[in-house]
Motif scaffolding. Sequence first.
Motif, PDB file in Angstrom:
ATOM      1  N   MET A 140      -8.629   0.723   3.879  1.00 57.36           N
ATOM      2  CA  MET A 140      -8.169   2.081   4.182  1.00 57.36           C
ATOM      3  C   MET A 140      -7.792   2.129   5.655  1.00 57.36           C
ATOM      4  O   MET A 140      -8.475   1.526   6.494  1.00 57.36           O
ATOM      5  CB  MET A 140      -9.286   3.084   3.895  1.00 57.36           C
ATOM      6  N   LYS A 141      -6.719   2.841   5.975  1.00 61.53           N
ATOM      7  CA  LYS A 141      -6.296   2.920   7.375  1.00 61.53           C
ATOM      8  C   LYS A 141      -5.931   4.344   7.736  1.00 61.53           C
ATOM      9  O   LYS A 141      -5.568   5.158   6.882  1.00 61.53           O
ATOM     10  CB  LYS A 141      -5.093   2.001   7.626  1.00 61.53           C
ATOM     11  N   GLY A 193      -3.619   5.786   4.822  1.00 62.23           N
ATOM     12  CA  GLY A 193      -3.057   4.896   3.804  1.00 62.23           C
ATOM     13  C   GLY A 193      -4.106   3.971   3.232  1.00 62.23           C
ATOM     14  O   GLY A 193      -5.207   3.809   3.769  1.00 62.23           O
ATOM     15  N   PHE A 194      -3.746   3.364   2.111  1.00 60.09           N
ATOM     16  CA  PHE A 194      -4.577   2.365   1.443  1.00 60.09           C
ATOM     17  C   PHE A 194      -3.729   1.123   1.194  1.00 60.09           C
ATOM     18  O   PHE A 194      -2.541   1.235   0.841  1.00 60.09           O
ATOM     19  CB  PHE A 194      -5.129   2.896   0.120  1.00 60.09           C
ATOM     20  N   ASN A 195      -4.332  -0.051   1.371  1.00 58.70           N
ATOM     21  CA  ASN A 195      -3.643  -1.324   1.147  1.00 58.70           C
ATOM     22  C   ASN A 195      -4.408  -2.164   0.130  1.00 58.70           C
ATOM     23  O   ASN A 195      -5.646  -2.135   0.092  1.00 58.70           O
ATOM     24  CB  ASN A 195      -3.514  -2.124   2.448  1.00 58.70           C
ATOM     25  N   TYR A 196      -3.651  -2.916  -0.654  1.00 57.73           N
ATOM     26  CA  TYR A 196      -4.242  -3.945  -1.518  1.00 57.73           C
ATOM     27  C   TYR A 196      -3.847  -5.293  -0.918  1.00 57.73           C
ATOM     28  O   TYR A 196      -2.662  -5.572  -0.715  1.00 57.73           O
ATOM     29  CB  TYR A 196      -3.747  -3.842  -2.955  1.00 57.73           C
ATOM     30  N   GLY A 224       5.336   4.229   1.186  1.00 54.64           N
ATOM     31  CA  GLY A 224       4.607   2.985   0.951  1.00 54.64           C
ATOM     32  C   GLY A 224       4.871   1.992   2.056  1.00 54.64           C
ATOM     33  O   GLY A 224       5.817   2.142   2.833  1.00 54.64           O
ATOM     34  N   GLN A 225       4.019   0.964   2.151  1.00 50.38           N
ATOM     35  CA  GLN A 225       4.158  -0.059   3.180  1.00 50.38           C
ATOM     36  C   GLN A 225       3.845  -1.432   2.600  1.00 50.38           C
ATOM     37  O   GLN A 225       3.200  -1.547   1.554  1.00 50.38           O
ATOM     38  CB  GLN A 225       3.233   0.218   4.376  1.00 50.38           C
ATOM     39  N   GLY A 265       0.796  -1.209   0.000  1.00 50.36           N
ATOM     40  CA  GLY A 265       0.000   0.000   0.000  1.00 50.36           C
ATOM     41  C   GLY A 265       0.829   1.259   0.000  1.00 50.36           C
ATOM     42  O   GLY A 265       2.065   1.227  -0.058  1.00 50.36           O
ATOM     43  N   VAL A 266       0.126   2.397   0.041  1.00 44.87           N
ATOM     44  CA  VAL A 266       0.753   3.725   0.061  1.00 44.87           C
ATOM     45  C   VAL A 266       0.168   4.507   1.218  1.00 44.87           C
ATOM     46  O   VAL A 266      -0.915   4.190   1.736  1.00 44.87           O
ATOM     47  CB  VAL A 266       0.523   4.477  -1.268  1.00 44.87           C
TER      48      VAL A 266
END
Length: 408
Positions: free
Chosen positions: A206-207, A254-257, A77-78, A37-38
């Motif tokens: 979403m976080k 942030g957002f993760n896939y 990013g993470q 994610g970013v």
Amino acid sequence: MNRKLLSVSLLALAAAAGSAAAQSEGGTHDWTAVYLGVNAGGAWSTSCYSPTFEGPDGGTVYTGTHCPNNANFIGGGQFGFNYQTHGIVLGIEGDVGGGTGNSKSRTITTLGSTDIPAGTFTLHGNTTPSSIETIRGRLGFATGDALFYMTGGGTFSGGLNQFSGTYTPAGGSSSTASFYADTHGTRMGWNLGGGLEYYLGHNISMKVEDIYTQIGVLSNAATVCTGSGCTTFPNALTVVNSRNYLGENIFRVGFNYLFSLAPKPPPPPPPPPPPPPPPPPPPPPPPPPPPPPPPAYETRDYVIYFPFDQYVITPEAQAVLQDAAKYATDGHATKEVVVGHTDTSGTVKYNLRLSERRAKATADGLAALGIPATSMDVSWTGMADLAVQTPPGVKEPLNRRSTIKVEF
């Protein structure tokens, strides 16, 4: 200010999550996944710098620590992995980010001393992290499509640490001497925080999180005065050490896939058809057969044995007496015939007396077990009636006995 921003962002996240929940693929999400994610947000920091000036004699002319507050942008990013078991989520996450630098200035006016003439020093420190990386563990609680978590671990930051200073003489309008030093390096520290992550559907979450990180000290090398104004100093003035310290409170969204999501549970099967009516009850069982008649009691013989030249009842003999008494009592015996015997060792008179004692000890044992004395016929034969035929003077254990005959 950080708390207000956190509250506003959490409300915004809840509103976005509520809108996305209508389009979500399910109401209960399993967080077991690998994800990428970013993120982006702000960093509110306290960056301290501590310059130390020394004169040529090694004495400290000035030292101090200045800790102004700064605010700057941060983003990156993470990547990570989550594992969920019953509502508890365990995970590990790493992130790489960068941000704008922190700079600060301070003006010091001096009236003059042995090593420093009267004038004004303007001190300037700058920290420009080229990157900030963290590796953190996560521990969370999942409810529905939401994940509340705590996080903490190590922080690594590389970049430039600069210090500069200028001197303006008293009454002057511009600087005439300057000091400068810089250091490139990597600092390590720790971080701790928490956040909320919400599954939006289609493998996207979403976080929003708030993390405090403290990064270690980075020191510049010593530098001396440069510039035409340095001649105004009675002796060379040296910046011996300049230390920069950075503590940041990072708030970001942030957002993760998510990859390899655990499959949604299948819908429950349809209810089974109603069971058929129960069969009629079986007929009652036949009555049990009559109990067998009580056993027929017949005459039975028992034998107990004694140690040599003794008439005591041994534990083995006591067990035989108990068996004989029970058999006589259960069958209502009419007579118990008790006869005492000896072996051929010893005189006839002595053995007759010993067999009497053995017969009476046997009768007493039966009486103690409930056999009436009136139903017992007690006698003794000495060594006249041998179980095993031996010549005189032979110690034969099988002849040292009492016999019991239970009659009905």
